[in-house]
Design an enzyme around this catalytic site. Structure first.
Site, PDB file in Angstrom:
ATOM      1  N   ASP A 280      -4.365 -10.110  -8.274  1.00 55.80           N
ATOM      2  CA  ASP A 280      -4.685  -9.197  -9.380  1.00 55.80           C
ATOM      3  C   ASP A 280      -3.513  -8.457 -10.022  1.00 55.80           C
ATOM      4  OD1 ASP A 280      -4.417  -7.825  -6.969  1.00 55.80           O
ATOM      5  OD2 ASP A 280      -6.312  -6.738  -7.096  1.00 55.80           O
TER       6      ASP A 280
ATOM      7  N   GLU B  89       0.836  -1.212   0.000  1.00 50.80           N
ATOM      8  CA  GLU B  89       0.000   0.000   0.000  1.00 50.80           C
ATOM      9  C   GLU B  89       0.867   1.258   0.000  1.00 50.80           C
ATOM     10  OE1 GLU B  89      -3.029  -0.222  -0.565  1.00 50.80           O
ATOM     11  OE2 GLU B  89      -3.797  -2.091   0.264  1.00 50.80           O
TER      12      GLU B  89
ATOM     13  N   GLU C 163     -12.331  -0.304 -10.135  1.00 52.99           N
ATOM     14  CA  GLU C 163     -11.923  -1.218 -11.212  1.00 52.99           C
ATOM     15  C   GLU C 163     -12.825  -1.193 -12.448  1.00 52.99           C
ATOM     16  OE1 GLU C 163     -11.618  -1.865  -8.018  1.00 52.99           O
ATOM     17  OE2 GLU C 163      -9.456  -2.188  -7.828  1.00 52.99           O
TER      18      GLU C 163
ATOM     19  N   ARG D   4       0.458   3.683  -3.244  1.00 57.53           N
ATOM     20  CA  ARG D   4      -0.242   4.948  -2.987  1.00 57.53           C
ATOM     21  C   ARG D   4       0.730   6.101  -2.768  1.00 57.53           C
ATOM     22  NH1 ARG D   4      -5.810   3.284   0.105  1.00 57.53           N
ATOM     23  NH2 ARG D   4      -5.694   1.085  -0.384  1.00 57.53           N
TER      24      ARG D   4
HETATM   25  C1  DMJ Z   1      -6.325  -0.030  -5.104  1.00 57.75           C
HETATM   26  O1  DMJ Z   1      -5.628   0.293  -3.976  1.00 57.75           O
HETATM   27  C2  DMJ Z   1      -5.432  -0.634  -6.121  1.00 57.75           C
HETATM   28  O2  DMJ Z   1      -6.086  -0.605  -7.347  1.00 57.75           O
HETATM   29  C3  DMJ Z   1      -5.032  -2.049  -5.807  1.00 57.75           C
HETATM   30  O3  DMJ Z   1      -4.356  -2.680  -6.871  1.00 57.75           O
HETATM   31  C4  DMJ Z   1      -6.195  -2.903  -5.415  1.00 57.75           C
HETATM   32  N1  DMJ Z   1      -7.392  -2.192  -5.372  1.00 57.75           N
HETATM   33  C5  DMJ Z   1      -7.476  -0.929  -4.749  1.00 57.75           C
HETATM   34  C6  DMJ Z   1      -8.774  -0.267  -5.134  1.00 57.75           C
HETATM   35  O4  DMJ Z   1      -9.820  -1.131  -5.275  1.00 57.75           O
END
Ligand code: DMJ
Length: 585
Positions: free
Chosen positions: A305, A173, A481, A177
């Site tokens: 993902d 994170e 998404e 971010r």
């Molecule tokens: C985000 O923090 C990023 O896209 C991450 O890859 C997974 N999903 C959250 C938002 O849904």
């Protein structure tokens, strides 16, 4: 002598000088007159046949009676083709951003998280925050041209912000971010404040890679500058988390000239490349000591993902020069098609299922299929279409939308699957609020048969009961998404319908998530128009959801897809050609 006779004589003389007798030249022809199969002709015919076969194989020509048209259905153009800015809708998105930001700024400026119902902020550390919200949002406000908001955010960062917090922060994170946010705004503004902060943060994080395998630990204590194991899952690393640091650390090396960040994250990719992977898909957990995968779920939802997302994007980031990522991406997408894509049993929607490990030792029977799809998987539709127009294209200039002849066979396959997956994600907005749930399950053919006409859709929210407290799966937490995929599909097709879908989703968010007194909140039950809200405005609402919606209605020249890659938190980073040896593992 007549001119023609003279010419003939000269030719004879030239032939004689070259040691050629006139008869030598003509005799063979006379000799072979009427004979069809000469060795030369057989050879030329053979070469022609091979050439045609190769051209057909690589789809550079079509042979009507051999070419199947059934595999390629171009995107149904349901909406009119359009381009350019839609000022009214774009400005409505900007207004939503301002409504969110002003509430946060008033109630909780500088806090990592925001709770808009109780008007408070909170931090990931009791010793103070590290600016998650401000940094995650700053490039969106810059792109939107919100100068005053941007200047105040920058002031806060230059005067009040520090990473010197003796506390554990999540590696993934913090990278996507905070590091991603800083690098993106540095690229957009060239303001060194952001690069200094990004370098400071990455240096504090580097010890996470000091494990026996080189896989990163899941937490970093930024104050003590050390890697920290996950207290609940010692030695475990989630695959997506270890493989979603690469765009950020590589770009930092590129702009600072210091290879250390790049080397660390490239090592992670080489470990993954070498590890045994079922069908080139990755189980969601790894062991940081051994570098091996653990028996765990295979999915494109949580913890899986962005591994797939970053395979493609690492290839795109470095100007399509690092073929190892292209090969890994190609192999993984083949695995997705072979093992995870399933059709809905009622209406035939395409879904991305999950594989759950069993105790079987037989690799072929090791997994059972679960027809579950996280909202998180909805990134995949747009990602596949992006892959189709790059990895799956025959040349760099693909039209909008691509023509059949411009895509390879896997490019066509991925384009079509991407389109279908977006349709599925859009379908999951068929709820009372028009918002899509966090997780949906799809009926199996047996369930459809057993329940007969009771089943009207392909999917349902598991455990949801009218009047009961909403299940976790039923919530919408302002996730991006679906709109991310819609934005990408719009950019690659110019199909107005995607703008219409994006607008409809935005209107639902306005209706059910917007708080009159400021900010937006998650909804606990997407199937209840009087649903309670959750007291949380996620940072990705500002960094991702609103940015993708804004760009959907903005002119295509803003952040063009061939010049940028979006990190997984929607922070645009530039495409560049690396000035270091290409990945070779
Ligand atoms: C985000 O923090 C990023 O896209 C991450 O890859 C997974 N999903 C959250 C938002 O849904």
């Amino acid at each position: 002598m007549e001119e023609s006779a003279l010419r003939h004589r000269r030719a004879e003389e030239e032939d004689a000088m070259n040691g050629i007798q006139v008869d030598d030249v003509y005799r063979p022809r006379k000799h072979l007159k009427g004979k069809i199969l000469t060795p030369r002709r057989i050879f030329l015919g053979f070469v022609a046949l091979i050439s045609v076969a190769l051209l057909y194989q690589y789809e550079l020509i079509r042979i009507p009676f051999l070419s199947s048209t059934s595999t390629w259905r171009p995107l149904p153009t349901r909406g009119k083709s359009t381009s350019g800015v839609d000022t009214e809708k774009r400005d409505a998105i900007v207004a939503a951003f301002k409504h969110s930001w002003s509430a946060y700024e008033k109630d909780a400026m500088g806090a990592d998280e925001y709770h808009p119902i109780t008007h408070r902020g909170s931090n990931f550390s009791s010793r103070g925050g590290i600016g998650y919200m401000v940094i995650d949002a700053i490039d969106t406000m810059y792109l939107m041209g919100l100068k005053d908001e941007y200047n105040r955010a920058r002031d806060w960062l230059s005067s009040r912000h520090t990473f010197d917090r003796d506390e554990n922060f999540n590696t993934f994170e913090t990278t996507i971010r905070v590091l991603g946010g800083l690098l993106s705004i540095f690229h957009l503004t060239k303001d060194n404040l952001y690069l200094e902060k990004a370098t400071d943060l990455a240096d504090r994080m580097l010890p996470i890679f000091d494990t026996p395998s080189g896989l990163p630990l899941s937490m970093a204590n930024l104050g003590l500058q050390k890697g920290v194991d996950d207290p609940y899952r010692a030695g475990l690393v989630s695959t997506a988390e270890a493989t979603t640091l690469q765009l950020e650390f590589r770009y930092l090396s590129h702009v600072t000239g210091n290879d250390i960040y790049w080397d660390k994250v490239e090592k992670v990719m080489s470990i993954i490349k070498k590890s045994e992977k079922p069908w080139n898909l990755v189980p969601i957990y790894m062991n940081a000591n051994t570098g091996l995968f653990l028996d765990s779920e295979i999915r494109l939802g949580s913890r899986g993902d962005s591994y797939y997302e970053y395979l493609l994007k690492q290839y795109l980031q470095t100007n399509q020069t690092e073929h190892v990522y292209r090969e890994m991406y190609d192999a993984a997408m083949q695995g997705v098609h072979d093992k995870l894509l399933v059709k809905g049993a009622k209406n035939g929607l395409t879904l991305t299922a999950e594989l759950l490990p069993t105790h079987s030792r037989d690799p072929q029977n090791k997994y059972t299929l679960s027809r579950k799809q996280d909202h998180l998987v909805c990134f995949l539709g747009g990602s596949l279409m992006l892959g189709a127009t790059t990895v799956g294209s025959r040349n760099p200039n693909v039209s909008r939308p691509p023509r059949e002849s411009q895509l390879t066979s896997t490019g066509k396959r991925d384009w079509k699957t991407g389109y279908e997956l977006i349709e599925t994600c859009v379908d999951t907005h068929n709820t009372a609020t028009g918002l899509s749930p966090e997780i949906v399950y799809f009926y199996s053919p047996e369930e459809v048969q057993r329940q007969g006409d009771e089943v009207t859709a392909d999917w349902y929210i598991k455990g949801a009961r009218r009047g009961a407290w909403p299940v976790y799966d039923a919530r919408y937490i302002l996730r991006p998404e679906t709109v991310e995929s819609i934005f990408l599909a719009y950019r690659m097709t110019g199909d107005m319908r995607y703008r219409k879908i994006g607008w409809k989703i935005f209107k639902s968010i306005e209706k059910y998530c917007r708080l009159e007194e400021g900010g937006y909140a998650s909804v606990l039950n997407v199937d209840d128009t009087h649903s309670q809200k959750d007291d949380k405005m996620e940072t990705f609402w500002l960094s991702e959801t609103l940015k993708y919606l804004y760009l959907l209605f903005e002119d295509e020249s803003v952040i063009p897809l061939d010049e940028y890659v979006f990190n997984t938190e929607a922070h645009p980073l530039p495409v560049f050609t690396p000035n270091r040896p290409l990945a070779n593992f």
